[in-house]
Structures are given as C-alpha cells and as structure tokens.
Design a protein around this motif. Structure first.
Motif, PDB file in Angstrom:
ATOM      1  N   LEU A   1       0.946  -1.314  -0.153  1.00 10.56           N
ATOM      2  CA  LEU A   1      -0.009   0.148  -0.121  1.00 10.56           C
ATOM      3  C   LEU A   1       0.734   1.386   0.160  1.00 10.56           C
ATOM      4  O   LEU A   1       0.716   2.245  -0.711  1.00 10.56           O
ATOM      5  N   GLN A   2       1.967   1.183   0.605  1.00  7.68           N
ATOM      6  CA  GLN A   2       2.812   2.464   0.887  1.00  7.68           C
ATOM      7  C   GLN A   2       3.363   2.658  -0.535  1.00  7.68           C
ATOM      8  O   GLN A   2       3.479   3.799  -0.979  1.00  7.68           O
TER       9      GLN A   2
ATOM     10  N   GLN B   1     -12.426   3.931   3.609  1.00 16.42           N
ATOM     11  CA  GLN B   1     -13.477   3.229   4.137  1.00 16.42           C
ATOM     12  C   GLN B   1     -13.206   1.898   4.140  1.00 16.42           C
ATOM     13  O   GLN B   1     -13.557   1.306   5.253  1.00 16.42           O
ATOM     14  N   LEU B   2     -12.585   1.315   3.144  1.00 16.68           N
ATOM     15  CA  LEU B   2     -12.551  -0.062   3.122  1.00 16.68           C
ATOM     16  C   LEU B   2     -11.650  -0.619   4.319  1.00 16.68           C
ATOM     17  O   LEU B   2     -11.655  -1.642   4.645  1.00 16.68           O
ATOM     18  N   ALA B   3     -10.570   0.173   4.599  1.00 16.70           N
ATOM     19  CA  ALA B   3      -9.475  -0.066   5.666  1.00 16.70           C
ATOM     20  C   ALA B   3     -10.188  -0.062   6.751  1.00 16.70           C
ATOM     21  O   ALA B   3      -9.836  -0.730   7.821  1.00 16.70           O
TER      22      ALA B   3
ATOM     23  N   ALA C   1      -3.247   0.384  10.802  1.00 14.18           N
ATOM     24  CA  ALA C   1      -1.810   0.918  10.236  1.00 14.18           C
ATOM     25  C   ALA C   1      -2.185   1.401   8.661  1.00 14.18           C
ATOM     26  O   ALA C   1      -1.990   2.439   8.329  1.00 14.18           O
ATOM     27  N   MET C   2      -3.171   0.618   7.827  1.00 10.61           N
ATOM     28  CA  MET C   2      -3.296   1.069   6.693  1.00 10.61           C
ATOM     29  C   MET C   2      -4.499   2.457   6.628  1.00 10.61           C
ATOM     30  O   MET C   2      -3.953   3.321   5.789  1.00 10.61           O
ATOM     31  N   VAL C   3      -5.141   2.432   7.632  1.00  9.78           N
ATOM     32  CA  VAL C   3      -5.997   3.784   7.835  1.00  9.78           C
ATOM     33  C   VAL C   3      -4.906   5.015   8.050  1.00  9.78           C
ATOM     34  O   VAL C   3      -5.195   6.176   7.390  1.00  9.78           O
TER      35      VAL C   3
END
Length: 247
Positions: free
Chosen positions: A204-205, A226-228, A235-237
């Motif tokens: 993702l990063q 929203q999915l995260a 962490a993804m949020v």
C-alpha cells in the motif's frame, strides 16, 4: 484473477466483504485456478522448444531454433494445450537463461495464454523478482490487461502483497489506477484481498508513494480509506490518512 490469499474477516462488516471477495478471488491471483503452471504430466509430455524451455536447456533451445531456420518464428509461437508458448513455460519454470535465448531469437514477450496471462503477470504472481526484472529489461510490457477479470500484473502483485514486484511494475510504467471488471484498483485490492499485515502495508505504501488514487471507489462507492476502516486495518488507515493530508 485467481485465488491468492485467505481472507480473515474480524467482524460482521468484514465477513460480508469477505464473502464478496471470495467470489472475486479469481481476479488477479496465484496459479490456484486461472493461472495454471504446467503440471508434472504436461511437463513430461513436452517436446521440442517447450521441453527445452521447461528444463532450462539453453543448448537444446539454440539448436532447435537454428535448425528451424526460417520456420523458427513458428516454434517460438507454438502453444501447448493451455495456450502457453515456450516463453510462458520458461517464465513459470523460472528459466531465465532460456528466456534470454527466446527473446534473442525474436520471441514475442507479451503473448497471452488461454487464461489471458502473460509472462510478466506470471512472474508477478510468483513473486519472482529476478524473472520479472529480466522480462522488463528485455522489453516486456507492464501495461497489459490480463486475466478474465481484465486486471493487470500490478493488481495481481498488490493482491498478494508483493512489494518488490509492485515497485518494479510501477517503475516500468504499469497503470496505477487501472480498474478491473470487479471495480477494484491495485490500491483497493491491497486492502480488500490482503490481510492488513506488513507485506500488504508495504505494498500500500509503495502505491501511495507512486500517487495511486484514493478517490476511486469499489462498486459500492467505498473509498480505500473506508474499506481499511471497515476491516480494522489501523496501520493502513493511518497510511491513507497521512497520504491524503500530504496532497
């Protein structure tokens, strides 16, 4: 593409998302169903250039191509029962020396097999960075639309959390925001078909650093953020929020 990972929903919202994702795991994944490497029996039955490609026998490959003369292109384009050329077979078998021989002889680097996979996507799904690097250096395209789900090698790699592959594909000009026919981008797949762990976070990063869009949504209108959040991927949020704040 094909199945690539096991979804592990943590609460009802994720359970619902997981049910949808299981049906969609045929979108960009490993050779569990759609992307099928040669079986042992197929490999044993190979003859000629397909056999040389699978076995990594560069001497045999050169000999066959030299003997073919003007008909060498037909050998290079020959297909097995699943539409695999010798190049596909060499990519599955990680036979990089043979890939070089085939390319030098004029093999097309971008053909699709019967399931619409190319050598780049084969290497991407296998997390085979060395073969991918070679294919790209020889001129193979990172931009092709592949699989029955109209995905890309980048979407496949993002699904699996193959960060190194993702970075290679981005550098090679892979379309960052391609939307497959499930209405998912590579960024979305790294969330909805990942496990939220370190590999998918790194993937993702890489996508965020490259400028992948956070505005594109899934078919239900959910943004990546929203999915995260729905999946509890804290962490993804944070990564998504920080990337949005920098823009």
């Amino acid at each position: 593409m094909a199945r690539r990972t096991t979804l592990r929903p943590a609460h009802p919202l994720r359970a619902l998302a997981g049910a949808v994702a299981v049906a969609a795991l045929l979108t960009a994944g490993p050779p569990a169903s759609a992307q099928v490497p040669p079986t042992a029996s197929e490999a044993q039955a190979y003859r000629g250039l397909h056999a040389a490609a699978f076995q990594g026998d560069t001497a045999a490959a050169k000999r066959l191509l030299a003997a073919a003369g003007d008909t060498a292109p037909a050998l290079l384009q020959a297909r097995d029962a699943r539409g695999r050329t010798p190049l596909h077979v060499a990519a599955f078998a990680r036979q990089r020396d043979v890939i070089r021989v085939l390319a030098q002889a004029g093999a097309s680097l971008d053909p699709l097999d019967n399931d619409r996979y190319d050598a780049v996507t084969i290497a991407a799904v296998a997390d085979d960075e060395d073969t991918l690097r070679l294919l790209l250096s020889l001129g193979a395209s990172a931009r092709q639309v592949t699989s029955r789900y109209d995905g890309t090698a980048l979407i496949a790699a993002a699904h699996l959390g193959h960060e190194g592959v993702v970075r290679q594909l981005i550098a090679a000009g892979a379309p960052l925001d391609h939307v497959n026919n499930l209405h998912w981008t590579a960024l979305i797949e790294s969330i909805v078909l990942g496990d939220g762990g370190p590999r998918h976070q790194a993937t993702l990063q890489a996508l965020l650093q490259a400028g992948a869009s956070q505005a594109l949504t899934d078919r239900q209108g959910n943004t990546p953020l929203q999915l995260a959040r729905q999946r509890g991927y804290t962490a993804m949020v944070q990564m998504l929020e920080q990337a949005a704040a920098r823009r």
